[in-house]
Design a protein around this motif. Structure first.
Motif, PDB file in Angstrom:
ATOM      1  N   ARG A   1       0.860  -1.179   0.000  1.00 41.55           N
ATOM      2  CA  ARG A   1       0.000   0.000   0.000  1.00 41.55           C
ATOM      3  C   ARG A   1       0.894   1.225   0.000  1.00 41.55           C
ATOM      4  N   SER A   2       0.691   2.083  -0.940  1.00 44.94           N
ATOM      5  CA  SER A   2       1.544   3.254  -1.102  1.00 44.94           C
ATOM      6  C   SER A   2       1.289   4.280  -0.008  1.00 44.94           C
ATOM      7  N   SER A   3       2.365   4.901   0.457  1.00 39.78           N
ATOM      8  CA  SER A   3       2.211   5.978   1.437  1.00 39.78           C
ATOM      9  C   SER A   3       2.294   7.343   0.765  1.00 39.78           C
ATOM     10  N   ARG A   4       2.715   7.382  -0.477  1.00 38.05           N
ATOM     11  CA  ARG A   4       2.828   8.645  -1.208  1.00 38.05           C
ATOM     12  C   ARG A   4       1.652   8.881  -2.140  1.00 38.05           C
ATOM     13  N   ASN A   5       1.152   7.820  -2.753  1.00 37.25           N
ATOM     14  CA  ASN A   5       0.091   7.924  -3.751  1.00 37.25           C
ATOM     15  C   ASN A   5      -1.163   7.284  -3.182  1.00 37.25           C
ATOM     16  N   ARG A   6      -1.828   8.004  -2.291  1.00 35.03           N
ATOM     17  CA  ARG A   6      -2.988   7.414  -1.628  1.00 35.03           C
ATOM     18  C   ARG A   6      -4.151   8.384  -1.582  1.00 35.03           C
ATOM     19  N   MET A   7      -5.339   7.801  -1.632  1.00 38.76           N
ATOM     20  CA  MET A   7      -6.569   8.567  -1.445  1.00 38.76           C
ATOM     21  C   MET A   7      -7.282   8.071  -0.190  1.00 38.76           C
ATOM     22  N   LEU A   8      -7.383   6.745  -0.049  1.00 36.82           N
ATOM     23  CA  LEU A   8      -8.059   6.171   1.105  1.00 36.82           C
ATOM     24  C   LEU A   8      -7.086   5.296   1.888  1.00 36.82           C
ATOM     25  N   THR A   9      -6.726   4.154   1.325  1.00 30.78           N
ATOM     26  CA  THR A   9      -5.794   3.254   2.020  1.00 30.78           C
ATOM     27  C   THR A   9      -4.451   3.148   1.327  1.00 30.78           C
ATOM     28  N   GLY A  10      -4.344   3.604   0.092  1.00 34.69           N
ATOM     29  CA  GLY A  10      -3.098   3.509  -0.657  1.00 34.69           C
ATOM     30  C   GLY A  10      -2.970   2.240  -1.468  1.00 34.69           C
ATOM     31  N   LEU A  11      -4.003   1.396  -1.462  1.00 36.98           N
ATOM     32  CA  LEU A  11      -3.939   0.125  -2.184  1.00 36.98           C
ATOM     33  C   LEU A  11      -3.872   0.338  -3.692  1.00 36.98           C
ATOM     34  N   ILE A  12      -4.726   1.164  -4.229  1.00 37.42           N
ATOM     35  CA  ILE A  12      -4.720   1.396  -5.671  1.00 37.42           C
ATOM     36  C   ILE A  12      -3.445   2.130  -6.086  1.00 37.42           C
ATOM     37  N   GLY A  13      -2.946   3.019  -5.248  1.00 36.09           N
ATOM     38  CA  GLY A  13      -1.668   3.674  -5.536  1.00 36.09           C
ATOM     39  C   GLY A  13      -0.525   2.678  -5.582  1.00 36.09           C
ATOM     40  N   GLY A  14      -0.523   1.716  -4.674  1.00 34.24           N
ATOM     41  CA  GLY A  14       0.507   0.679  -4.671  1.00 34.24           C
ATOM     42  C   GLY A  14       0.403  -0.233  -5.875  1.00 34.24           C
ATOM     43  N   ILE A  15      -0.829  -0.574  -6.261  1.00 35.94           N
ATOM     44  CA  ILE A  15      -1.031  -1.407  -7.449  1.00 35.94           C
ATOM     45  C   ILE A  15      -0.561  -0.662  -8.691  1.00 35.94           C
ATOM     46  N   SER A  16      -0.865   0.627  -8.780  1.00 33.11           N
ATOM     47  CA  SER A  16      -0.456   1.395  -9.961  1.00 33.11           C
ATOM     48  C   SER A  16       1.065   1.544 -10.035  1.00 33.11           C
ATOM     49  N   GLU A  17       1.722   1.710  -8.893  1.00 29.82           N
ATOM     50  CA  GLU A  17       3.184   1.785  -8.901  1.00 29.82           C
ATOM     51  C   GLU A  17       3.799   0.438  -9.256  1.00 29.82           C
ATOM     52  N   ASN A  18       3.162  -0.639  -8.841  1.00 30.58           N
ATOM     53  CA  ASN A  18       3.667  -1.974  -9.124  1.00 30.58           C
ATOM     54  C   ASN A  18       3.499  -2.337 -10.599  1.00 30.58           C
ATOM     55  N   LEU A  19       2.348  -1.996 -11.185  1.00 27.98           N
ATOM     56  CA  LEU A  19       2.070  -2.350 -12.569  1.00 27.98           C
ATOM     57  C   LEU A  19       2.542  -1.307 -13.572  1.00 27.98           C
ATOM     58  N   GLY A  20       2.767  -0.083 -13.116  1.00 31.53           N
ATOM     59  CA  GLY A  20       3.215   0.973 -14.015  1.00 31.53           C
ATOM     60  C   GLY A  20       2.081   1.677 -14.735  1.00 31.53           C
ATOM     61  N   PHE A  21       0.858   1.558 -14.232  1.00 29.60           N
ATOM     62  CA  PHE A  21      -0.292   2.237 -14.812  1.00 29.60           C
ATOM     63  C   PHE A  21      -0.555   3.541 -14.075  1.00 29.60           C
ATOM     64  N   SER A  22      -1.392   4.364 -14.659  1.00 29.12           N
ATOM     65  CA  SER A  22      -1.810   5.605 -14.021  1.00 29.12           C
ATOM     66  C   SER A  22      -2.764   5.282 -12.871  1.00 29.12           C
ATOM     67  N   SER A  23      -2.512   5.875 -11.718  1.00 22.23           N
ATOM     68  CA  SER A  23      -3.387   5.618 -10.572  1.00 22.23           C
ATOM     69  C   SER A  23      -4.767   6.223 -10.793  1.00 22.23           C
ATOM     70  N   THR A  24      -4.847   7.308 -11.524  1.00 24.67           N
ATOM     71  CA  THR A  24      -6.143   7.916 -11.818  1.00 24.67           C
ATOM     72  C   THR A  24      -6.990   6.980 -12.662  1.00 24.67           C
ATOM     73  N   LEU A  25      -6.378   6.359 -13.657  1.00 19.16           N
ATOM     74  CA  LEU A  25      -7.102   5.420 -14.508  1.00 19.16           C
ATOM     75  C   LEU A  25      -7.587   4.218 -13.698  1.00 19.16           C
ATOM     76  N   LEU A  26      -6.746   3.681 -12.834  1.00 18.69           N
ATOM     77  CA  LEU A  26      -7.152   2.545 -12.008  1.00 18.69           C
ATOM     78  C   LEU A  26      -8.253   2.924 -11.034  1.00 18.69           C
ATOM     79  N   ARG A  27      -8.226   4.131 -10.512  1.00 21.99           N
ATOM     80  CA  ARG A  27      -9.282   4.573  -9.590  1.00 21.99           C
ATOM     81  C   ARG A  27     -10.621   4.713 -10.315  1.00 21.99           C
TER      82      ARG A  27
END
Length: 78
Positions: A6-32
């Motif tokens: 779970r990302s601590s830099r790219n988070r809105m609620l828990t940071g899970l989607i931010g961590g997934i986006s950093e891991n996969l290399g996708f845009s976090s906005t698109l994943l959200r």
């Protein structure tokens, strides 16, 4: 292979989607946006899976930003 966290830099609620986006290399906005649409498409099941995953996936280890100064980590020039 990168470890999921779970990302601590790219988070809105828990940071899970931010961590997934950093891991996969996708845009976090698109994943959200995709996740938000999936909440309605699955009748809320994806939201339940999200919170369960947020409990299971660990937080990101401490990320030191070299451009900030902190009294706790004041070794050398930062």
């Amino acid at each position: 292979m990168n470890k999921l966290y779970r990302s601590s830099r790219n988070r809105m609620l828990t940071g899970l989607i931010g961590g997934i986006s950093e891991n996969l290399g996708f845009s976090s906005t698109l994943l959200r946006i995709i996740f938000f649409i999936s909440i309605f498409a699955t009748g809320g099941t994806s939201l339940l899976i999200y919170f369960i995953a947020a409990l299971v996936v660990p937080k990101e280890s401490y990320h030191a930003d070299p451009y900030t100064y902190s009294a706790d980590h004041a070794r050398g020039y930062k």
